[in-house]
Each structure stands twice: as C-alpha cells, then as structure tokens.
Design a protein around this motif. Sequence first.
Motif, short mmCIF file in Angstrom:
data_model
loop_
_atom_site.label_atom_id
_atom_site.label_comp_id
_atom_site.label_asym_id
_atom_site.label_seq_id
_atom_site.Cartn_x
_atom_site.Cartn_y
_atom_site.Cartn_z
N UNK B 131 0.70 -1.61 0.03
CA UNK B 131 -0.31 0.22 0.15
C UNK B 131 0.89 1.75 -0.36
N UNK B 132 1.39 0.95 0.51
CA UNK B 132 2.90 2.28 0.58
C UNK B 132 3.72 2.37 -0.63
N UNK B 133 3.93 1.84 -1.36
CA UNK B 133 4.30 1.77 -2.66
C UNK B 133 3.67 2.36 -3.44
N UNK B 134 2.03 1.72 -3.54
CA UNK B 134 0.95 1.81 -4.23
C UNK B 134 1.18 3.31 -3.93
N UNK B 135 0.46 3.84 -3.23
CA UNK B 135 0.29 5.41 -2.50
C UNK B 135 1.53 6.16 -3.02
N UNK B 136 2.58 6.01 -2.98
CA UNK B 136 3.60 6.29 -3.71
C UNK B 136 3.76 6.81 -4.69
N UNK B 137 3.55 5.59 -5.62
CA UNK B 137 3.21 5.57 -6.74
C UNK B 137 2.51 5.90 -7.78
N UNK B 138 1.19 7.02 -6.36
CA UNK B 138 -0.16 7.54 -6.75
C UNK B 138 -1.41 6.72 -7.57
N UNK B 139 -1.10 5.61 -7.09
CA UNK B 139 -2.19 4.61 -7.31
C UNK B 139 -3.65 3.89 -6.51
N UNK B 140 -2.87 4.14 -4.97
CA UNK B 140 -4.35 4.32 -4.27
C UNK B 140 -4.00 5.65 -3.28
N UNK B 141 -5.40 5.66 -2.43
CA UNK B 141 -5.34 7.21 -2.10
C UNK B 141 -4.60 6.99 -0.52
N UNK B 142 -4.20 8.04 -0.23
CA UNK B 142 -3.22 8.22 1.51
C UNK B 142 -4.80 7.63 2.23
N UNK B 143 -4.26 6.92 3.41
CA UNK B 143 -5.89 6.59 4.40
C UNK B 143 -5.65 6.81 5.12
N UNK B 144 -4.90 7.35 6.35
CA UNK B 144 -4.49 7.83 7.40
C UNK B 144 -4.53 8.92 7.78
N UNK B 145 -4.72 9.60 9.07
CA UNK B 145 -5.44 11.65 8.84
C UNK B 145 -4.81 11.59 10.39
N UNK B 146 -5.04 12.32 11.30
CA UNK B 146 -4.91 12.70 11.96
C UNK B 146 -6.10 12.34 13.08
N UNK B 147 -6.05 12.03 14.23
CA UNK B 147 -7.33 11.51 15.38
C UNK B 147 -7.04 13.25 16.11
N UNK B 148 -8.24 13.54 16.47
CA UNK B 148 -8.85 14.04 17.46
C UNK B 148 -10.23 14.04 17.91
N UNK B 149 -10.09 13.70 19.37
CA UNK B 149 -11.42 14.09 19.02
C UNK B 149 -11.94 14.53 21.32
N UNK B 150 -12.45 15.10 21.60
CA UNK B 150 -12.79 15.24 23.08
C UNK B 150 -14.06 15.07 23.42
N UNK B 151 -13.91 14.71 25.07
CA UNK B 151 -14.81 14.44 25.86
C UNK B 151 -15.43 16.04 26.18
#
Lengths: 164, 172
Positions: B131-151
């Motif tokens: 997945x990392x290689x495919x993302x670097x090649x532009x074949x698949x989108x990046x899945x991860x993003x920062x998580x923020x939650x508040x109580x």
Amino acid sequence: MTIASKLKEALLCMKAGRVTLPYPFEPHDPEEGFRGLPKVDVNKCIGCGGCANVCPARLIRVIDKDQSTRVLVFLYERCTFCGRCAEVCPEGAIEMTRDFELSTDDVHDDMIGEYHIFMGPCERCGRCYRPPTALDKLMKPGMREDTIDRKCPMLCPGRTEEKE
Amino acid sequence: MIRDWLIQKVLPRSLWVYHTNCGACNGCDIEVLDVLTPYYDAERFGIKVVGSPRHADALLVSGPMTRQTAPAVRRVYEAVPDPKVVFAIGSCATGGGMWHDTYNVLGGADQVLPVDFYVPGCPPRPEAILHGIATALGLTPKEVHALHAIQEADEVEIEELAEEQRLVHERE
Ligand code: SF4
Ligand code: SF4
Ligand code: SF4
C-alpha cells in the motif's frame, strides 16, 4: 532429462494457476486477531494514565491542559502495535483497530492522536481526579463539576482533613 | 521544483530499490522479502531489488538509526544517484520505535536522511508495504489522518478539533 523436468515444472505452474494477490486494487482484510492502530474511545476513558504507564515505546503523553481537561497525546509513528495499552485499560477504552494502511508522506502530522478527556477538578486542591476503580466510581457519583458533592473525595491524594 | 518533477517522471516507471538494514530486528526485512514473493509480487509495479546503491532509484530503510550505522547509511544514501526517494519501513524507521531514546539510537531514519515516505507497522504487513508503494506511485489514496477527539463536560461530544485548539507538542 532436463527438458522433461522443465516440462514438469511448467505443468505444475499451470496447475497452480494465478496465485498473486490483486491487493492494492482490491481490499485484503487482515486475519482474526490482527492488531492495528490503537484508537481511544473518549467516552469511556477515565484519564487514569495506565496506558501511558505500560507503553513500551513511551508514545502516550498525559498532559493536564487545564484544571478540568486531561489530554492524551499518542505519537503513533513509533507504536509497535503490541496491544499492551488495550490490555491494561480498566475501562476497555482502547480498541486495537484493524487499520494497517498507515503509509504516509508526513508522519508527524498524520500519525498522531489527541484525545481531550474531561476530568472533575478537586474542590480543595484543584487537581484533576477520577476515582481509581469502577467500584469507587459507583460509590461516588459526583465526579463532574456540575454534580460534584461538597465533600473532598476520600481518594484524593491531596486531602488533609475530613476523615469521614 | 525540478527534483519533484523528476521523481514524478521516474516513480511510475521501473523503480529499482536498494534495501538497507540500519539496526532492524529483521522483522521488517522478512516482510520486505515477502513483498517480493509471487504471492504479493511487487515486481508487477516494476520494482526490483538491486545489490548496489549505485543502481538504485529508491532506498528502503528499516530499523532505528543506530550510532554505528548512521555514517554508513549516509554514505549509502549519497551513493544513490539523483533523483532518489527514501522509504522508511517499520515503526523503528518512522519514529525510532521503542528504541527512540536508547543510548545507541539516534531516532528514526529521518534523523539522518530526508525520508519521502513512511510505512509504520511493527513489522508492517506485506500488504501495508504494498500500500505504501502504491500510494507513493499514486495508485491508491492515503488512508491515515490525524485523530482528534474531545469529551465535553455535560454531554460527550466527539468532534474535530480546530487547529488553534490543539496542543502544541514538540517532539524529541
Ligand atoms: S499498542 Fe503498544 S506501543 Fe502502541 S500505544 Fe499501545 S502500548 Fe504503546
Ligand atoms: S488506560 Fe484507558 S482509561 Fe486509562 S488513560 Fe488510558 S485509555 Fe484512558
Ligand atoms: S519496526 Fe518492529 S519488526 Fe521492524 S525492525 Fe523495528 S522492532 Fe523489528
């Protein structure tokens, strides 16, 4: 002899058919029990800091932002996915998700979790506190600012007087 | 920038990689081997592992950057002809893993090299590396993003935190 063995090899390969996974173009879910990115359910977390205590990579930071907010900062980029945090959490607030597609070009912005937990401040010393066990929690309903009872809680480490 | 343009030109073609272990426990190296087997078959993206950094377009780094290996890895990096990309494989290479503050470790690979792509995991699944290689090649989108939650105090709310609400945290 060699040609016969080559033919045999070719036959074997034909019988096996295509074995390559079509993976990046089709999803391929991990096996049962796979441990992916640990995520915190802020509804359940009581801010005890047990996860930060056991994490071998020391990636969980517990910061008291103000008198009633405790912040858990997860620097996920060095997580080893060992699951100790989920195992030790008394409230079962941490779930080892099955997310494994974590590749990114900016690890410092993407691999981070910031969870703000509301804590009741002690009337007397002003520090964040939560009762240590679920049993204590049942006995002491006044944890929150709006329902807090007027007595200093018996479990507060900073308590000086009022022994019953 | 011309370097980015060149990388865009070069990456989708055959990428020859040189694999460096700079202190890994071999977990990540085994997974890199897995990616090259017919089952995962990274060669269908034109990827080939070469024996010399001078033949490579990309550098695959696994393991935390130890004091002993850092100068050698630096020399390997300089031997790779431009334009080059650096992949950090595994939690050790992305952030130092659980060795990030030990006496003989400088930290992640980005302490010594300019890393272009990170694949966290300990070890990352072969699928994660693909997945990392495919993302670097532009074949698949990046899945991860920062998580923020508040109580919140009265009702529990989970929402995205605004940029100015986030704590500023410095990293060691
Ligand atoms: S899975 Fe292990 S390394 Fe990751 S946050 Fe939990 S205790 Fe720390
Ligand atoms: S161990 Fe569980 S309840 Fe305690 S701070 Fe960590 S996530 Fe919250
Ligand atoms: S990330 Fe995990 S598997 Fe990879 S080298 Fe480090 S400790 Fe070993």
